[in-house]
Structures are given as structure tokens and as C-alpha cells.
Design an enzyme around this catalytic site. Sequence first.
Site, short mmCIF file in Angstrom:
data_model
loop_
_atom_site.label_atom_id
_atom_site.label_comp_id
_atom_site.label_asym_id
_atom_site.label_seq_id
_atom_site.Cartn_x
_atom_site.Cartn_y
_atom_site.Cartn_z
N ALA A 133 0.85 -1.19 0.00
CA ALA A 133 0.00 0.00 0.00
C ALA A 133 0.88 1.24 0.00
O ALA A 133 2.11 1.15 -0.17
CB ALA A 133 -0.93 -0.02 1.21
N SER A 134 0.28 2.40 0.19
CA SER A 134 1.03 3.65 0.09
C SER A 134 2.00 3.85 1.24
O SER A 134 3.01 4.54 1.10
CB SER A 134 0.06 4.83 0.02
OG SER A 134 -0.84 4.80 1.12
N ALA A 136 2.94 1.05 3.67
CA ALA A 136 3.68 -0.14 4.08
C ALA A 136 3.35 -1.30 3.16
O ALA A 136 2.44 -1.21 2.32
CB ALA A 136 3.32 -0.50 5.53
N GLN A 137 4.12 -2.37 3.29
CA GLN A 137 3.81 -3.61 2.59
C GLN A 137 3.90 -4.78 3.56
O GLN A 137 4.53 -4.68 4.61
CB GLN A 137 4.71 -3.81 1.38
CG GLN A 137 6.14 -4.18 1.66
CD GLN A 137 6.94 -4.36 0.36
OE1 GLN A 137 6.59 -3.80 -0.68
NE2 GLN A 137 8.02 -5.11 0.40
N ASP A 290 -11.34 1.97 9.38
CA ASP A 290 -11.02 1.62 7.99
C ASP A 290 -11.54 0.22 7.69
O ASP A 290 -10.82 -0.64 7.21
CB ASP A 290 -9.50 1.70 7.78
CG ASP A 290 -9.12 1.75 6.30
OD1 ASP A 290 -9.99 2.07 5.47
OD2 ASP A 290 -7.95 1.45 5.97
#
Length: 524
Positions: A133-134, A136-137, A290
Site C-alpha cells: 500500500a502507500s 507499508a507492505q 477503515d
Amino acid sequence: MSMIGAYFRLARVGWVLVREGVVAALPSEGLPPMAAFAKSTVSLLTRNRALKRERSDRLANAVERLGPSYVKIGQFLATRPDVVGPDFAEDLAGLQDRMAFFPTALAKASVRDSLGRPIEELFAEFGEPIAAASIAQVHPGEVETAEGRQKVAIKVIRPGVRKRFADDLEAMFLVAHLQERFLPHTRRLRPVEVTKTLEQTTKLEMDLRLEAAALSEIAENTKDDPGFRVPKVDWVRTGRDVVTMEWIDGIKMSNVEALVAAGHDLNALADTLIQSFLRHTLRDGFFHADMHPGNLFVDDQGMIVAVDMGIAGRLGKKERRFLAEILFGFITRDYMRVAEVHFEAGYVPSHHNVASFAQAIRAIGEPIHGQPAETISMGKLLTLLFEVTELFDMQTRPELVMLQKTMVVVEGVARILNPRFNMWKASEPVVSSWIRDNLGPKRIATDIKDGLKAALRLAEAAPEIAVKTEKFHSQLMHMTEHGLRFDAETAQAIGKAEARHTRSGRLALWIIAATLVYLAWQIT
């Protein structure tokens, strides 16, 4: 220099939005003549292929060109329909937070630096990334435990993301200040405060220790709740740039066919989801903010497992009470009470007329009561309520907007599972129980208990308050006799600030001129 960089970054953002057709898609209604003319002029620079796309696709392409930080900014603005408008908020909500992977070697280096131990000591296995994602991974991994090897999920911060966000936020602050200065009617929306909220949200989201703490807190709150849980955190392998947690083997709630094939009761899952969210909101005042389908899984036991707690919302006791009274007022059609609660909470300025506001609330409530229960959307109700409050100068309440956004998303997931989902029927056990305990006789006992605690704290602080009051009185008397004086350091700081303001004005003119030259060069 940072201000110069902000102007250039802003110019780049504007250029990308123009070229991808986002500016051309903006509504022209209500724009001043000069603004409408400027919009029509710059729209001529839109790429031809961009004009053939839907507005949401134009926005997605523009954000992709601008970079990962703008995905997060766009997703945040999707929670603010009062700022960007309901149509663009809907488009922004559809932005996909899927980015290119960064090398596993960098992820391992980040984990090693964050935890201060070699990867080989921490993990028996550290796999290649499976989601990015923007911010973290995520990597799959395995750790050695007393029970043998266990699979874990390792979330690692994207290298350089903090610096990138800080730079892009400078441009956002510039836009917010310009908006407040040149569009006075938008000051009610507090764009600078909105940007500060975004800054704080992203700072919290980029410290993975705080996400781990949020998971731990909601796990404690929900340990006895039916049908809902969150992953367990491995605190030994968690730091600022990495969080390690239990691996979840489950089915995403968006995969309805797989849920049916696994034998899960979709109607029961929809009820459990909304009831869990309301328990977290009303009972705990702390909720996962979220809860889109990608963050919700159903495990083999039929438990809903919520992951990715980077964004969480909080409501104080008073806000929870006001929310419950507003919802209860709509259910019972007591619109005057709904209006009174808004005034008591300070949401609507006191110079407005309560009866007139109640009339506006009735305009929302009556059409809803004329519909079948399964078609009534609580999220839509809150959206309409927010639109009406604009007529009465209600200032932005970030905590309520986040709640509204999350409620809309959760209700949407429930309707994916059950298209005829009855929000009110599913909510009734939780809401009525909370109202009975907090708005009935128990409320008096709770208020007395809280009042006694506050009085005790005040008594303990009384000596310190008396000393500070006496000191303030003597300083006030001295100022009355000798006048208000600045020390040399303060006077020097004021002078520097004024000089900096003058220089920044001149720099702005040069930057605007340079930007026009740059755009002209791009066109040719």
C-alpha cells in the site's frame, strides 16, 4: 526554501489534474466568472484520451501519476464530503491503495534497524511481499515458538515515505491557507485544521507501534464479544517501522461466493458486523475506522477478523451520548430533541433558532419514515444531516465525520452480504441497551460518580491553582502599572517574522512567473 518547494509541488499537482481531465470534470455552477473562465481555459490542455474516461477514472489516473502519498491524501479527503463535495468524495473513496512492491532486502534492513537484531534471530522465514500500500507492505513469515513454527504477517514501512508525506503535506497546507484567505465562505470548513488532522493521522499511521497498540486495545475491549476479533500482536517483533501479528487464514468479506461455499450464514455475518461496530463506538468509544471489505476476513469458526488498524477513531462520553440521542430522536420522530442536542453539544451556534433547526431536521426524518425499513440507510441519514447543518453554520467536527464515513462503509459491507439488510433492526439490541444504561436511571448514578471524581481532582489541585492565581494577579498588576513590554528576544522574533512575510510575498510572485513559463514550455 520549503515554501518555494511547496509552490512548485503545487504547480505540478495542478498540471497533472489539468492534463488528466480532473479540472475539466469539476462543476462550473456557483463559480465566480473569473474562476469559471480560468477553468474553461485550462481545460483546453486536457489530454484527448483523458476526456474519454469517466470522472472517477480521471481522478485515479491523476493520483497514480502524483504518487503513493496522494493516494492516502485522496482516501482521507474521501471522508470529507463537506470539503470536496459528495460526488468527488465518492470517487476518492474508490481509490485503490495498491502500490508497487519495494525490494525485500530493503524491508529486511528496515526491520533489522527498527528492532536492533538480525533477521535470522527474529524470523525462521521472511517471505517475499504479498501486498503493498502507500505506507507499508506485508510479508509472510514464520517464527519459532514453544508450540513449534507459527505463520505470521510482517508489515514494514515503505522506505522514505515519511519524507515524501512531509513534502506533500507542505503543498496541502499551502492550499488550505490560500483557501481560507481567498475563499472566506469556506472558513467554516476549517481547511487548515483539516490538513492538520491529515498530518496527525498519517504520523500515527506511520508509527506501527501505535497500530499494534490499537490492535491490543480493541482485543481487550472485544474479548467477550460474539463473532468478532482482531489478530494477536507479537510485541517482541514489533517496532516503529515493523509490526508482526498473527497470520489470518480466512475469506475476505467481499468474496460472497466463497463465503457461501464455506457454509457461512451471510445474514448473521451482516448483523454481527454492524452490532460489533456499534459496540465499539457506543460502549468503548474506540473503533476501527477503515473497515472496508479488504480489511475484513471470516475465519473457519465464522468469526469476523478485522485487520489493518492504522486508522482508528475515538468518541468521548459526551459525543457518544449525543450520537445516541440523535439516533433515538430520529427513531421516535422527536425532531425537537434532535435539534436541542445539536445546540447542547455546541454543534450549531447558539444564535440560530432551535425551532427552525428542528424544522430542517423534520425535512430529513419524515421521508425516511415513509420508506420500508430495509431501504433506510443510517449512513445516508447522517449525510443528509450534515448537509442540513451547513445551512446553520455548523463547524466541521472531525470525530463525527470519521464516524459517518466508517458507518457508511460498514453498512455498505453488510449490504454486500445481505442486499435487504435492515440496519435499524440489526442495531436495535446494541443501541437500545446502550440507551437504557446511559440515558436512563443508570445515567444519574454514573454522572454523580464522575462528578465526585472531578471534585476530588479539583480539591487535590486547589493549592497549585491558588499559587498560580496569586502569581497571575501580581503579574497583571505589574502590567497595569508599567505597561506591556516585550523582551528583546520576542521583539526580534516579531521583526524576523514580518521580514519573512515580505520576502515570501516577493518569492511567491517569482514562483508564479516561473510556473507560467514552465507550463508554457510544457505546452510547446
